[in-house]
Enzyme design. Structure first.
Site, PDB file in Angstrom:
ATOM      1  N   GLY A  16      -6.418  30.535  16.318  1.00 28.46           N
ATOM      2  CA  GLY A  16      -7.633  30.479  16.489  1.00 28.46           C
ATOM      3  C   GLY A  16      -8.696  29.917  15.096  1.00 28.46           C
ATOM      4  N   CYS A  17      -8.454  28.590  15.156  1.00 33.13           N
ATOM      5  CA  CYS A  17      -9.502  28.004  14.029  1.00 33.13           C
ATOM      6  C   CYS A  17      -9.107  28.498  12.745  1.00 33.13           C
ATOM      7  CB  CYS A  17     -10.861  28.289  14.295  1.00 33.13           C
ATOM      8  SG  CYS A  17     -11.773  27.243  15.765  1.00 33.13           S
ATOM      9  N   VAL A  18      -7.884  28.630  12.395  1.00 32.05           N
ATOM     10  CA  VAL A  18      -7.520  28.766  10.900  1.00 32.05           C
ATOM     11  C   VAL A  18      -6.391  27.823  10.457  1.00 32.05           C
ATOM     12  CG1 VAL A  18      -8.202  31.263  10.599  1.00 32.05           C
ATOM     13  CG2 VAL A  18      -6.035  30.719  11.549  1.00 32.05           C
ATOM     14  N   TYR A  54     -14.561  28.973  23.145  1.00 28.01           N
ATOM     15  CA  TYR A  54     -13.604  28.145  23.497  1.00 28.01           C
ATOM     16  C   TYR A  54     -13.622  28.098  25.016  1.00 28.01           C
ATOM     17  CZ  TYR A  54     -11.144  29.082  19.132  1.00 28.01           C
ATOM     18  OH  TYR A  54     -10.878  29.085  17.730  1.00 28.01           O
ATOM     19  N   GLY A  64     -13.385  31.249  11.153  1.00 24.91           N
ATOM     20  CA  GLY A  64     -12.139  30.310  10.712  1.00 24.91           C
ATOM     21  C   GLY A  64     -12.660  29.706   9.240  1.00 24.91           C
TER      22      GLY A  64
END
Lengths: 538, 301, 105
Positions: free
Chosen positions: C103-105, A315, A278
């Site tokens: 997801g983490c964006v 996660y 990310g």
């Protein structure tokens, strides 16, 4: 406004169709101006009529889990029976060796003194809604375990006056309620006995995941499952990751005027950098800053393009031991294959906790490769004299957010402060900070969860204490005329803060920008002619 | 109740109490190694404890052995046990009652210890003047304990019943436990008020108990007090009050357990991951009996 | 799974209205999404961004990073917000018929 009836523990199993509580924005603790007028905020997005017909909506009006209404009473009963079976498995050595001891210690010794309540950012921010009290969820779960998983539990429950019904209402509400906690563990710190309600919440999530197969889509199906299959919960494939990094390398080489090149799959490198994917996608400046620091310090480093070696998130830490173990094992196997001397964990809090400590007892033999935080790694470099710094380049207000998973959970508190005190002349602390910090509100997986209207919960309630703290830390420059830097060295915290900032318009109204630690280090480098921190400019 | 019933009653209860506590502790100790779940601050990290830091603050921490200090742990526990520091810091409204209840209990335990000493003095025929001093101490300790404890326990009962933050979380068993404690303190005060040589009588009783004297006897008030105390001791191991001992484990075995994996642990872990798993969710693929380690490995092929 | 009807086609969508079967996408669907957010006409600039997004997704299985979108289209972030009311991630991706980024964006 009518006064709410006091919520009881047994209400959890009554009226499965009705919400247990309604959240009124005016009951939340007040925020400083200009964020004090609730009528100017987006409010809470109501469920659509279509969603109301399809989804279970019996908790608090927020919906994170998109649980579909069962088609029949039989289906409901099946889930209830599975839940009951799961309660027993949590107390079984084979199934739950991983947390059996901590779980039982926390279940059996709480004296209900409520000392933990006021430590909870969710409970306090909500104006003390009973439903979010750390002991509300924990006590229900405790009574269920006592009643259904222990010998003589049923008559003892009656005798002790701690009886609780297990039905569809109970389990469907507990499921959603398990995701109103950020697992920040502030409550656990205050417990005189050592009970941990965060752990209890995670065990509850684990029961749902490992027995019923119920887990938030973002954490499981599009989380760990996707990560193990494709490489990253973002869906980023290895080839696309490399392509993106190539693009970013070129982009920054061009704008900064220094050569930047990411190393991939370098066998025998000293350091495997394990970022979150990310960061590549949403905060590429962070990844680039790491590359610059390592190169300038002469470190032999590499990234991995193995699945999932370019995404350090795990996660599983939030909801499932098996998934946690799978991801951590994969990370270690990749490091072993590359024959690196150590893994340096990037700016991701839960990656730290998962890999540095929790998985320490999952990685046996030669898989137990040394793992270090980027914080101590950077501290060593910054004070080694290998790089020249000019702290005056960072002469703007800076405050530091302490990610729970790095600070409260691992005890890494001072090294990042030594760096900031050295490199940022206007560094100031939030109150409280360090191991007493407030959670960003995105902990425990909430940061990556965004279904239906859960972002409103994250912005309005879970992140409220944090927002208050941030604004107070910059109260000497409340307006946007001075750019201010919120250093949040954790991807999940940054993403959660972005949710808060977007909701309230914090960047526009207060001029606060979110970034990590690496960017501040690079921005202070003498060698860099152009500013690295660009305050949202291209 | 007189004669040999007393030693049988009391020593049986003491024996059962010890057996139950040993059982509970062994049950905890024999549980499998768990995954790390520590929480800062950890007092045994002497140099870093003041800011809540751990050895993970050290660059390449694995290069040297990380010492564990002993003294700060003792200090931490002492503040907790004797001053209820956590409750003072985070729950001040409860502290006056919690503090006094606990001190009431400590003083009653201390008074039992003094009655034992007094029994020894009686057996040893120590001069009466010395005995009188010890009887006085025992009386003062006991009566202070009863009064302080009673204040605390009544406060807690009222708080639990009247304060909405507590009421919903208090079950019959909670009140039963508190009333039981109250009964100890009240019966103690009554026994003391009805007796003009309280500590002396208890000293003699204790002497007769340990010498298993068939002539052992006491007054109705004193006898009731003793019976209530020992029934409570019998009841205690079944309640959350075992935290007086399990608190050691919640702290040392979980919150402060930051030991990296060592060889002894590795051997245990290898056994643990070889156990069959029965979780039913499809992604676990337990097939009701596949081994933990295999399930984790398989996905990675 | 939720369903909506757009441009006469019944579509499976997630709770935020993102298409789940990207193969069913048509330009009319993009227009219909735009209508729903108050953009009555899609200009060449819209199409430039949408086509880039969609083709990138089809080739790479993921939406392009914003930095890349900015560079490849030549639009500033501000311009992208002018074109797509909820921004590139929440409007443009949706209109282009690709799933919401997670997801983490």
């Amino acid at each position: 406004m009518t006064k709410k009836k006091k919520l009881t523990l047994n209400d959890i199993s009554r009226n499965a169709e009705k919400r247990l509580t309604e959240i009124n924005i005016d009951e939340l603790i007040p925020l400083p101006p200009p964020y004090d007028k609730s009528e100017e905020l987006p409010g809470i997005k109501p469920l659509t009529d279509d969603q109301k017909t399809r989804l279970v909506d019996n908790l608090d009006g927020f919906n994170a889990l998109v649980l579909l209404k069962p088609q029949s009473k039989e289906e409901e009963d099946k889930f209830v029976r599975q839940f009951e079976a799961g309660l027993k498995k949590l107390l079984n050595k084979g199934d739950n060796w991983t947390f059996l001891q901590p779980l039982l210690l926390s279940l059996e010794h709480c004296v209900r003194c409520q000392t933990c309540s006021d430590a909870c950012p969710v409970y306090v921010a909500s104006g003390k809604q009973e439903i979010y009290r750390p002991t509300y969820r924990a006590e229900i779960f405790r009574r269920l375990i006592n009643k259904f998983a222990k010998p003589g539990g049923k008559w003892l429950a009656k005798l002790k006056g701690a009886d609780i019904k297990l039905n569809w209402a109970t389990i469907s509400r507990l499921y959603e309620l398990a995701y109103r906690c950020t697992l920040c563990r502030r409550c656990a710190q205050t417990c005189p006995i050592g009970v941990d309600n965060g752990l209890i919440t995670r065990e509850l999530r684990k029961l749902f995941s490992q027995e019923l197969g119920w887990a938030p889509k973002e954490l499981h199906e599009k989380g760990t499952v996707l990560q193990l299959e494709v490489g990253s919960p973002t869906g980023l494939r290895p080839d696309v990751a490399k392509d993106n990094m190539e693009f970013i390398d070129e982009d920054f080489t061009e704008s900064l005027g220094i050569k930047i090149k990411t190393n991939w799959d370098k066998q025998g490198a000293d350091v495997l950098l394990l970022h979150s994917a990310g960061d590549i996608l949403s905060f590429p400046e962070s990844v680039i800053a790491f590359a610059i620091i390592c190169d300038k310090a002469g470190i032999s480093w590499t990234l991995s393009s193995d699945i999932p070696g370019y995404d350090g998130v795990n996660y599983g830490l939030f909801y499932d031991d098996i998934q946690l173990a799978k991801v951590a094992t994969r990370h270690a196997q990749i490091a072993k294959k590359l024959k690196v001397k150590k893994i340096v964990m990037g700016e991701c809090g839960h990656e730290h906790k998962a890999l540095a400590t929790v998985a320490d007892r999952l990685l046996t033999g030669d898989l137990n490769i040394p793992r270090e935080s980027f914080i101590t790694f950077f501290e060593d470099i910054v004070f080694s004299g290998k790089i020249k710094f000019d702290p005056s380049k960072n002469n703007f207000p800076v405050t530091l957010h302490d990610p729970c998973n790095i600070v409260r959970n691992l005890g890494i508190v001072e090294p990042q402060r030594r760096i900031l005190r050295y490199l940022c002349p206007q560094f100031r602390e939030m109150i409280p900070h360090g191991v007493d910090n407030q959670c960003c509100g995105g902990g425990g997986g909430l940061s990556v969860m965004s279904d239906v209207n859960i972002n409103d919960f994250k912005a309005l309630i879970a992140g409220r204490m944090k927002l208050k703290q941030i604004l107070e830390a910059f109260s000497d420059h409340p307006r946007p005329d001075v750019n201010k830097y919120l250093c949040a060295p954790c991807l999940n915290c940054k993403l959660q803060m972005r949710v808060i900032f977007d909701y309230y318009g914090v960047q526009e109204k207060s001029g606060i920008y979110i970034g990590g630690l690496a960017e501040l280090i690079v921005n202070a480098m003498v060698d860099l002619k152009k500013p690295f921190i660009t305050w949202g400019e291209e | 109740m007189s004669g040999l019933y007393w030693p049988v009653f009391i020593f049986t209860i003491v024996f059962v109490f010890i057996a139950l506590m040993v059982y509970r502790v062994l049950k905890i100790i024999k549980m499998p190694v768990h995954l790390r779940w520590e929480l800062a601050p950890i007092p045994h990290d002497k140099e870093r404890y003041s800011h809540g830091g751990s050895y993970l603050e050290e660059h390449e921490w694995w290069r040297r052995k990380q010492p564990k200090a002993f003294f700060p742990i003792i200090t931490y526990m002492a503040w907790e046990i004797f001053l209820m520091k956590g409750v003072w810091q985070h729950n001040r409204g409860l502290w006056p009652f919690s503090f006094t209840l606990h001190w009431g209990i400590y003083l009653v335990i201390l008074s039992l210890f003094f009655h034992f000493i007094n029994a020894m003095l009686l057996i040893g025929s120590v001069p009466a003047a010395v005995q009188d001093v010890f009887f006085s101490i025992a009386s003062v300790v006991a009566v202070t304990g009863y009064c302080v404890g009673l204040f605390g326990v009544v406060g807690l009962i009222l708080k639990r019943y009247l304060d909405k933050n507590y009421r919903e979380y208090s079950s019959y068993s909670t009140y039963f436990k508190l009333l039981f404690l109250a009964a100890i303190f009240v019966s103690g005060i009554v026994a003391w008020a009805l007796s003009n040589d309280f500590a002396n009588a208890l000293g003699v009783f204790t002497r007769d108990l340990f010498t298993v004297d068939s002539g052992i006897t006491t007054t109705a008030a004193m006898g009731s007090h003793i019976i209530i105390i020992f029934l409570f001791i019998l009841y205690l191991p079944f309640t959350d009050m075992v935290h007086f001992i399990t608190k050691f484990f919640t702290h040392h075995s979980v919150r402060w357990d930051d030991s990296p994996q060592n060889e002894k642990m590795t051997a245990k872990l290898r056994d643990l991951i070889n156990q069959p798993v029965t979780w039913s969710a499809p992604h676990v693929k337990s097939n009701r009996g596949n081994r933990w380690g295999d399930i984790v490995e398989k996905e990675n092929d | 799974m939720a369903q909506i009807e757009l441009a006469g086609v019944m579509l499976q969508v997630d709770e935020h209205g993102f298409m789940q079967e990207t193969g069913k996408w048509t330009e009319d669907i993009a227009r219909a999404y735009g209508q729903k957010e108050g953009v009555t006409e899609l200009t060449d600039d819209h199409w430039k961004a949408l086509n880039y997004l969609r083709n990138y997704y089809l080739a790479n299985g993921i939406c392009p990073m914003v930095r890349r979108l900015v560079k490849e289209t030549g639009f500033t972030l501000k311009k992208l917000y002018d074109l797509f009311p909820e921004g590139p991630a929440n409007s443009a991706c949706k209109w282009a018929g690709v799933p919401k980024a997670t997801g983490c964006v």
